[in-house]
Design an enzyme around this catalytic site. Structure first.
Site, PDB file in Angstrom:
ATOM      1  N   GLN A 149     -13.525  -7.609  -8.385  1.00 10.48           N
ATOM      2  CA  GLN A 149     -14.040  -6.250  -8.576  1.00 10.48           C
ATOM      3  C   GLN A 149     -15.401  -5.777  -8.149  1.00 10.48           C
ATOM      4  O   GLN A 149     -16.076  -7.134  -8.449  1.00 10.48           O
ATOM      5  CB  GLN A 149     -13.854  -6.167 -10.185  1.00 10.48           C
ATOM      6  CG  GLN A 149     -12.230  -6.049 -10.762  1.00 10.48           C
ATOM      7  CD  GLN A 149     -11.655  -4.932 -10.248  1.00 10.48           C
ATOM      8  OE1 GLN A 149     -11.870  -4.009 -10.019  1.00 10.48           O
ATOM      9  NE2 GLN A 149     -10.187  -5.064 -10.452  1.00 10.48           N
ATOM     10  N   SER A 150     -15.456  -4.909  -7.643  1.00 11.11           N
ATOM     11  CA  SER A 150     -16.768  -4.802  -7.014  1.00 11.11           C
ATOM     12  C   SER A 150     -18.149  -4.797  -7.949  1.00 11.11           C
ATOM     13  O   SER A 150     -19.112  -5.142  -7.957  1.00 11.11           O
ATOM     14  CB  SER A 150     -16.967  -3.928  -5.896  1.00 11.11           C
ATOM     15  OG  SER A 150     -16.573  -2.717  -6.260  1.00 11.11           O
ATOM     16  N   THR A 151     -18.230  -3.545  -9.009  1.00 11.36           N
ATOM     17  CA  THR A 151     -19.198  -3.316  -9.666  1.00 11.36           C
ATOM     18  C   THR A 151     -18.755  -3.526 -11.011  1.00 11.36           C
ATOM     19  O   THR A 151     -17.814  -3.622 -11.643  1.00 11.36           O
ATOM     20  CB  THR A 151     -19.561  -1.961  -9.561  1.00 11.36           C
ATOM     21  OG1 THR A 151     -18.518  -1.146  -9.957  1.00 11.36           O
ATOM     22  CG2 THR A 151     -19.810  -1.752  -8.125  1.00 11.36           C
ATOM     23  N   HIS A 196     -19.499  -8.634  -8.678  1.00  8.93           N
ATOM     24  CA  HIS A 196     -20.533  -8.484  -7.458  1.00  8.93           C
ATOM     25  C   HIS A 196     -19.771  -7.402  -6.562  1.00  8.93           C
ATOM     26  O   HIS A 196     -18.866  -7.260  -6.472  1.00  8.93           O
ATOM     27  CB  HIS A 196     -20.480  -9.971  -6.868  1.00  8.93           C
ATOM     28  CG  HIS A 196     -21.162 -10.933  -7.498  1.00  8.93           C
ATOM     29  ND1 HIS A 196     -22.471 -11.527  -7.309  1.00  8.93           N
ATOM     30  CD2 HIS A 196     -20.723 -11.785  -8.571  1.00  8.93           C
ATOM     31  CE1 HIS A 196     -22.911 -12.366  -7.953  1.00  8.93           C
ATOM     32  NE2 HIS A 196     -21.921 -12.331  -8.967  1.00  8.93           N
TER      33      HIS A 196
END
Ligand SMILES: [Zn+2]
Length: 675
Positions: free
Chosen positions: A22-24, A64
């Site tokens: 997951q990006s954020t 990240h």
């Protein structure tokens, strides 16, 4: 796509990797659901024939951002495992997002093709060695990147549109707040407004960010900052003003009342890191002048930028720099009459000793050659000062008035700020007192805390009052007495008196000079110093000064003493001369008493013959000379001299000179006998 046909026994011998990303942090919080979906893929692997022990989950990259692979250890681990050929299957939700940039994605595909690794996502199973699968995976990657681009464009576009209307919320600067209608307005706190104005006024006056900091610290003025986050939203904290803060404020065009956006551009470097560079004024994305009230005009802002640029260059030395402390009046204004470069100030000894000189040493320093020119400062400073006093009579009134007007205004401002600081402390103390009074006595813990807070506030108030009294006293009374006022009026009417008034600091003189003089060119020859003053506005004045004696010449032994030495040297040795001079009360140029060696030095410098040389010139001979002359052995000469057949005179230690006595010498027979 026939899944079982793609999965071979070879694949099943290797690991299956589930890559969860997951990006954020925000997405992690909000998107639990999709995380659950990702773990569902694990069941898919089991269906395809991988057992649980063979399935590895990589979820190190949770939280990240995925734009590059460099700081995502999970993705790198995935690539490493695949490269080593240990992986039969890579799983991920919308796999193309495994890598959010196409280069990383295609690299992964290539490695998967080489090692025969399969890829699984929610839509199906792919073998990167199959043309069709490869095509789809490639497209997925491209789509994913395009999606990212669109997302960013939409986000930035929204910001830009808001910014273009001047409605984008930006964290307010000190001196501004948003009002209830979300307009950017002056902070209603008078003390904050004053602090901002004092900052700009001090810079206007001194032209130096460092001086602004000094002014604030000298007058114990703290810089207010409003907090805009968390529980303390809206509260003002005070801190010491620092040079960086001053520069930020001076460089910020918003203080002119303009709304600006996009003054910098972010570029991605090869390492994937962002680099920020400032843009020229023409390339700013949004610039709306007069969007809100301003503390300074746009013109003043531009002047400030030029001044700051100049100050910044002053380390490069080819421009005046800000006026500094120190006695050299023309510091930063002097040009070399020989080579045209700017001359610098060199202090000799301690600065208080008024020994400042102008040197043109830059080329010498750069090339290792000799100094181009050296001019003693004192005479030049005095002459230029006199020229100012003589020449600028019509302008005198204006300059002087400006200076004093400024001084008065500055003082009023400072006092206002200081009083406000005391008031603030008092308000806080009163508030603490009220809170303490209102607390229920049975709640001991609260009462204790409130009492302590009240005490602290009272201590701070007392401190503020003491500080105020001290600072005010240091300034003298704010209202000058009528006598003082008269003196100021008298002073303002003539520059000469302001100029010569000992209370006018070197710094103020320099600043006055900078208002009047563009530059001063110095050229020195053996006898004269040529001084060319270029006034602001273009008029020039040329002066010629006698070359002042150098410091070496200033400590020269008086001529009378030299004459004494010249006379005494005909009949006395150096140490005898020294004691004679001392007994007559003479002193050297540096005020010391004489010694033999010092007299020796002086004789050497002035070409005065020694006692010995005098004797020799009047016929006295050295031992070898007389021995040769009368034709005897050296030993014989000594014997003759002992018997009184030769005159001998002791000059120095065992050094003697000889002269034949009038009586005939017995040496004739002796020498004819042969030796
Ligand atoms: Zn020069």
């Amino acid at each position: 796509m026939n899944a079982p046909a793609k999965v071979t026994a070879d694949h099943l011998r290797k690991q299956a990797i589930l890559y969860v990303r997951q990006s954020t942090l925000h997405q992690v919080k909000e998107n639990r659901e999709s995380t659950a979906l990702q773990y569902d893929l694990k069941r898919r692997a089991w269906e395809l024939g991988w057992n649980d022990e063979q399935t590895m989950v990589i979820d190190e990259d949770l939280g990240h951002s995925g734009a590059t692979a460099t700081d995502r250890s999970g993705f790198q681990r995935l690539v490493a495992e695949v490269t080593l050929g240990r992986v039969g299957l890579v799983m991920g939700l919308s796999v193309s997002r495994l890598a959010r940039n196409n280069a990383d994605w295609h690299r992964l595909l290539d490695i998967c093709a080489l090692t025969g690794t399969l890829i699984v996502d929610e839509d199906g199973i792919y073998d990167p060695n199959h043309f069709n699968d490869r095509l789809i995976l490639g497209l997925k990657g491209t789509m994913s990147e395009a999606e990212l681009h669109m997302l960013r464009a939409r986000l930035i576009g929204g910001l830009l549109n808001k910014a273009r209307r001047g409605e984008l919320w930006v964290r307010p600067l000190t001196g501004y707040v948003y009002d209830e209608r979300q307009r950017f307005v002056f902070d209603s706190d008078a003390q904050i407004q004053w602090a901002v104005r004092v900052l700009f006024e001090t810079f206007r006056r001194t032209g130096s960010a460092g001086q602004v900091v000094k002014h604030f610290s000298k007058h114990s003025i703290l810089w207010p900052c409003r907090l805009f986050e968390g529980k303390r939203d809206g509260k003002v904290v005070y801190r010491k003003l620092q040079r960086g803060m001053v520069l930020n404020i001076l460089h910020n065009p918003r203080y002119t009342g303009a709304f600006v956006y996009g003054r910098t551009r972010t570029r991605k470097g090869p390492d994937g890191k962002a680099h920020i560079c400032s843009l020229a004024r023409d390339n700013w994305q949004v610039f709306l002048p007069n969007a809100h009230p301003g503390y300074i005009s746009w013109e003043e802002y531009e002047i400030n930028q030029a001044t700051l640029l100049q100050n910044g260059h002053s380390e490069g030395r080819d421009n005046p720099g800000a006026a500094r402390e120190g006695n050299a009046l023309l510091q930063g204004l002097v040009l070399c009459g020989r080579c045209g470069l700017r001359m610098t100030v060199r202090y000799r000894g301690r600065k208080e000793l008024h020994q400042s000189n102008y040197v043109c040493a830059r080329r010498g320093i750069e090339t290792g050659g000799p100094m181009c020119q050296f001019v003693v400062g004192a005479g030049v400073d005095e002459a230029v000062g006199q020229a100012v006093v003589d020449t600028v009579t019509p302008a005198a009134l204006d300059v002087a008035l400006q200076v004093f007007e400024e001084l008065r205004a500055r003082r009023t401002d400072v006092d206002r700020l200081r009083r406000a600081q005391v008031e603030r402390a008092r308000e806080e103390a009163e508030l603490a007192q009220r809170q303490y009074m209102l607390a229920r006595p049975e709640n001991r813990l609260v009462v204790d805390t409130l009492e302590r807070q009240w005490n602290d506030c009272m201590a701070k108030l007392a401190q503020a009052e003491v500080e105020y009294a001290r600072a005010t006293k240091a300034d003298g009374t704010l209202e000058p007495s009528s006598e003082v006022r008269e003196r100021i009026a008298a002073l303002t009417s003539d520059l000469p008196r302001v100029w010569k008034d000992p209370r006018t600091s070197a710094r103020d003189r320099k600043r006055m000079l900078r208002l009047l003089i563009e530059d001063v060119t110095l050229a020195r020859n053996e006898e004269l110093i040529h001084v060319h003053i270029r006034w602001k506005g273009g008029a020039t004045t040329s002066l010629e000064l006698p070359r002042p004696r150098s410091s070496f010449e200033l400590v020269r032994t008086p001529a009378t003493v030299i004459e004494e030495i010249r006379a005494l040297a005909t009949e006395q040795k150096d140490n005898q001369i020294a004691s004679t001079l001392n007994s007559r009360g003479y002193r050297s140029g540096t005020g010391k008493s004489f010694t033999g060696p010092r007299v020796n030095h002086l004789r050497f410098d002035y070409g005065i013959e020694s006692y010995r040389q005098h004797l020799q010139r009047s016929g006295w001979l050295t031992l070898p000379e007389i021995a040769r002359k009368i034709g005897v052995h050296l030993q014989t000469v000594r014997m003759y001299s002992k018997k009184g057949l030769l005159h001998a005179i002791r000059v120095n230690g065992r050094d003697r000179l000889f002269k034949t006595a009038s009586a005939p010498l017995p040496h004739a027979q002796h020498s004819s006998n042969g030796q």
